[in-house]
Design an enzyme around this catalytic site. Structure first.
Site: not given
Length: 293
Positions: A30, A142
């Protein structure tokens, strides 16, 4: 186990694999999120609830636009069959900004990938026209736990913000994976990454973009390339920068996938005799003698 799935036969030369036993992965971290900025100043900031489900910064959106231009300029945008995205604001904003269409226009007969100003951004809506399908998958999130920036919102809220993303694979509306007390261990992230890689073989798509996180990518990819030249292993496993894209080939060496080739052709159509020279000689050695007289 991972090296049984991906890797080279030796460091002495290249390996050869049937094309239908391979998938091309375009791995993306990201773009810059607000937690990256605050964490750079003070690591304890990752414990702040103000960073819950961190969204992109204005600089992060600039990074997204640059990568969007790149994937279109190099032709990658037309090749991707599927976009898989971790269900957090920063990854979904990155995914739709990079692989989505242009600005959404009211009246278009297709839901937007992202509504205007989604997730504390000033960004206009993004169209889903002429784009690959997008699907949210929790396995590529994550590290789980402790850091509020890594906790997701409810799927109900995400569906409103990202109408054209498919959330059907997420079983719980609320985030039941994240806990305030325990941070997921690195080896558990790597094991989850292997589970994700193996799941990819259940997909029919051959060219897949995955928009995910630094920790997930690093600990997953560190397990790969042990049979490669050290420089290749280093290239596979190094840390990703914000909004970095790396394309890799995933090889099925254990018959995990079951897809047949769409490009192979069986030959002998129409059928007929076509013995190779050496085989014909072994079958009719007398003809070789006759020809030499």
């Amino acid at each position: 186990m991972l090296d049984r799935i991906v890797g080279m036969d030796s460091t002495e030369g290249p390996s050869l694999f049937p094309l239908h036993r391979c998938k091309t992965l375009h791995l993306v971290r990201h773009a810059q999120g607000i937690h990256n900025v605050e964490g750079e100043k003070n690591h304890d900031a990752y414990l702040s609830h103000a960073l819950f489900d961190a969204h992109l910064t204005p600089l992060g959106w600039d990074q997204v636009h640059n990568l969007h231009n790149h994937v279109h300029a190099c032709g990658l945008a037309k090749k991707v069959d599927l976009v898989i995205v971790s269900p957090l604001l920063r990854t979904m904003q990155t995914a739709v900004g990079v692989f989505g269409g242009e600005s959404y226009v009211d009246g278009v007969d297709a839901p937007p990938l992202m509504i205007a100003n989604a997730g504390n951004s000033d960004h206009p809506a993004i169209s889903s026209l002429n784009c690959p399908p997008f699907i949210a998958v929790e396995t590529c999130r994550e590290h789980l736990g402790v850091h509020p920036c890594d906790k997701r919102r409810s799927v109900s809220e995400y569906r409103h913000l990202f109408p054209a993303i498919d959330f059907s694979l997420i079983e719980s509306d609320d985030d039941i994976l994240w806990t305030a007390e325990t941070r997921e261990a690195n080896e558990d992230v790597a094991a989850r990454g292997m589970k994700f890689i193996n799941w990819l073989w259940t997909r029919k798509e051959k060219e897949i973009a995955v928009v995910t996180h630094s920790g997930f990518l690093f600990h997953t990819l560190q397990s790969f390339g042990n049979n490669c030249h050290p420089s290749v292993k280093k290239e596979i496993g190094k840390h990703f920068s914000n909004c970095e894209l790396r394309s890799m080939v995933l090889v099925d060496r254990c018959m995990i996938g079951s897809d047949c080739s769409t490009t192979n052709y069986p030959g002998k159509i129409p059928s007929g005799l076509d013995l190779p020279n050496n085989v014909a000689h072994e079958k009719h050695p007398e003809k070789e003698v006759a020809n030499s007289i």
